[in-house]
Design an enzyme around this catalytic site. Sequence first.
Site, mmCIF file in Angstrom:
data_model
loop_
_atom_site.group_PDB
_atom_site.id
_atom_site.type_symbol
_atom_site.label_atom_id
_atom_site.label_comp_id
_atom_site.label_asym_id
_atom_site.label_seq_id
_atom_site.Cartn_x
_atom_site.Cartn_y
_atom_site.Cartn_z
ATOM 1 N N VAL A 32 -57.456 25.756 -28.237
ATOM 2 C CA VAL A 32 -57.573 25.199 -26.874
ATOM 3 C C VAL A 32 -56.668 23.981 -26.712
ATOM 4 C CG1 VAL A 32 -59.175 24.272 -25.164
ATOM 5 C CG2 VAL A 32 -59.932 26.067 -26.728
ATOM 6 N N LYS A 123 -69.477 23.813 -25.295
ATOM 7 C CA LYS A 123 -70.725 24.315 -24.704
ATOM 8 C C LYS A 123 -71.935 24.010 -25.580
ATOM 9 C CE LYS A 123 -68.134 27.581 -26.751
ATOM 10 N NZ LYS A 123 -66.919 28.343 -26.627
ATOM 11 N N GLU A 147 -65.686 22.429 -17.192
ATOM 12 C CA GLU A 147 -65.428 23.779 -16.672
ATOM 13 C C GLU A 147 -65.068 24.753 -17.792
ATOM 14 O OE1 GLU A 147 -65.454 24.762 -13.014
ATOM 15 O OE2 GLU A 147 -65.879 26.399 -14.384
ATOM 16 N N VAL A 150 -67.692 27.162 -20.001
ATOM 17 C CA VAL A 150 -68.338 28.409 -19.584
ATOM 18 C C VAL A 150 -67.314 29.370 -19.003
ATOM 19 C CG1 VAL A 150 -70.199 29.424 -18.224
ATOM 20 C CG2 VAL A 150 -70.413 27.062 -18.994
ATOM 21 N N ILE A 154 -62.652 31.420 -15.604
ATOM 22 C CA ILE A 154 -63.377 31.573 -14.330
ATOM 23 C C ILE A 154 -63.956 30.212 -13.940
ATOM 24 C CG2 ILE A 154 -65.225 32.784 -13.118
ATOM 25 C CD1 ILE A 154 -65.189 34.897 -15.355
ATOM 26 N N GLU A 208 -65.423 31.972 -32.174
ATOM 27 C CA GLU A 208 -65.736 30.589 -32.551
ATOM 28 C C GLU A 208 -65.349 30.361 -34.009
ATOM 29 O OE1 GLU A 208 -67.254 28.234 -30.269
ATOM 30 O OE2 GLU A 208 -66.390 29.871 -29.121
ATOM 31 N N ASP A 219 -73.493 31.507 -28.677
ATOM 32 C CA ASP A 219 -72.470 30.984 -27.760
ATOM 33 C C ASP A 219 -72.812 31.371 -26.316
ATOM 34 O OD1 ASP A 219 -69.552 29.983 -27.291
ATOM 35 O OD2 ASP A 219 -69.593 31.975 -26.365
ATOM 36 N N LYS A 223 -73.780 28.915 -23.004
ATOM 37 C CA LYS A 223 -73.158 29.018 -21.680
ATOM 38 C C LYS A 223 -74.201 29.346 -20.609
ATOM 39 C CE LYS A 223 -68.804 30.531 -23.750
ATOM 40 N NZ LYS A 223 -68.090 31.704 -24.281
ATOM 41 N N GLY A 320 -59.465 32.513 -25.180
ATOM 42 C CA GLY A 320 -58.018 32.429 -25.360
ATOM 43 C C GLY A 320 -57.508 31.015 -25.180
#
Length: 458
Positions: A32, A123, A147, A150, A154, A208, A219, A223, A320
């Site tokens: 990330v 999360k 944001e 989760v 989206i 993860e 996970d 969320k 991703g």
Amino acid sequence: MFQDSSFSALPEALRVSGLGALRVGLIGTGVVGSGTCQLLARNADLIAQRVGRPIRLVMAAARDLHKAAQVVGPDVDLVSDPLALVRHPDIDVVVEVMGGVTLAKTLVLEAIAQGKHVVTANKALLAEHGSEIFAAAQARGVVVAYEAAVAVSIPIIKVLREGLAANRIHEVVGIVNGTSNFILSKMAEGGQDFAAALRLATELGYAEADPSFDVEGVDAAHKTALLAANAFGADVPFAQVHAQGITELDPWDMACARALGYRIKLLGIARQQAEAIEVRVHPALVPEGHWLAQVQGSMNGIWVNTDAAGPTFHYGAGAGSLTTASAVVADLIDVARLGPAGGPARVPHRAVQPTAIRRWPVLPIGQVASRHYLRFAVHAWPELLTCLPDWLQSVGLDVQSWAHVRHPEDGHQDALVVLTPSLSADDLAARLELLRHQSGGVVPVAVWRVEDLPCSAM
Ligand code: HSE
């Protein structure tokens, strides 16, 4: 200390008066973190136009500084001590994408104490310690934006907190773990077994650090707890969220469910009852005409049912690097738009004002009612083919649909599958015990819930 050259390059008309660049400190340069660096660099001009000032990555903290240098490039200061970053006076906002809970919590709380905004994709941290973290942020007048925590690509937190803010939200049902949906899709195609599909998901950067979080439903439960918090303005005690993953799911059940017109998906469900909420994660049968049944691979889908907007459906990549960075950078943009004084958060952390947060009781999973799918092994009890509907009726289970599904290769796996009326898991267990007693040992070899969601035209 940091030169703000990019701001002077921004046309005068676009600058927000009195504000220099938003200076970002990044903790974690993995999947990330690297996507975040890439996106901030790639779309820097566009982002500055949208915000009115640049967003600049100025410092990063990582364990492996050599590797991190390849990710962040030469203009970013690198440190191995994340606390030094969090306490640095020239950082305005801390991006925490290192994962884990214990150290991440210390760092996030310290960032807040230092008066810095926080953007996080964590999360687990927020599902387990959100109440404490949001309260600290509220008291200090800073924002904790999440944001990316989760359904990565989206913008579902924004949808629940802002886009649907006029609505009473009845339920949120989602496929929110990309890794398990990827594995289920591969298994349903028949091409790959569980272990091979999980290996591939890990190689692709979906899973993860500990993939058991993905496949055991943890996970998705993190969320779903955050979805419930935002849908219902709720303080959700994570320990009460039921989490069951996909490890016990037999691909044969996926085939049998198809014979009844269903697909099996790992669902996160948050539903408002009169005096309680349901917050649960488990595999469930979804009607094949529902949007959720069509979500394949590592994609996520979230169905939100409301009183005014009606049902809405949200779809996008569920895991991703750049896909998650999209949400991280969007949060940075929100922070950068807060204005010179920062000020109190424009949007509350969990959709309602802190004084309006309620601690709804979470309905124990045994008391949650739904229809159930039962699979019986015909080979073990051949008499079932003629007797089962009567036997089920005698214990109060009037079956509504059933099918005899023949295994293409292995006759021992031939199955009789039935759908029960709606009843709680506790009630079902009691009736199945009665069935076992009355029939001399007949028990279903698989039991899964059915989520009878209404199908709209697709
Ligand atoms: N491991 C997570 C998933 C990453 O597969 O959905 C995105 O949160």
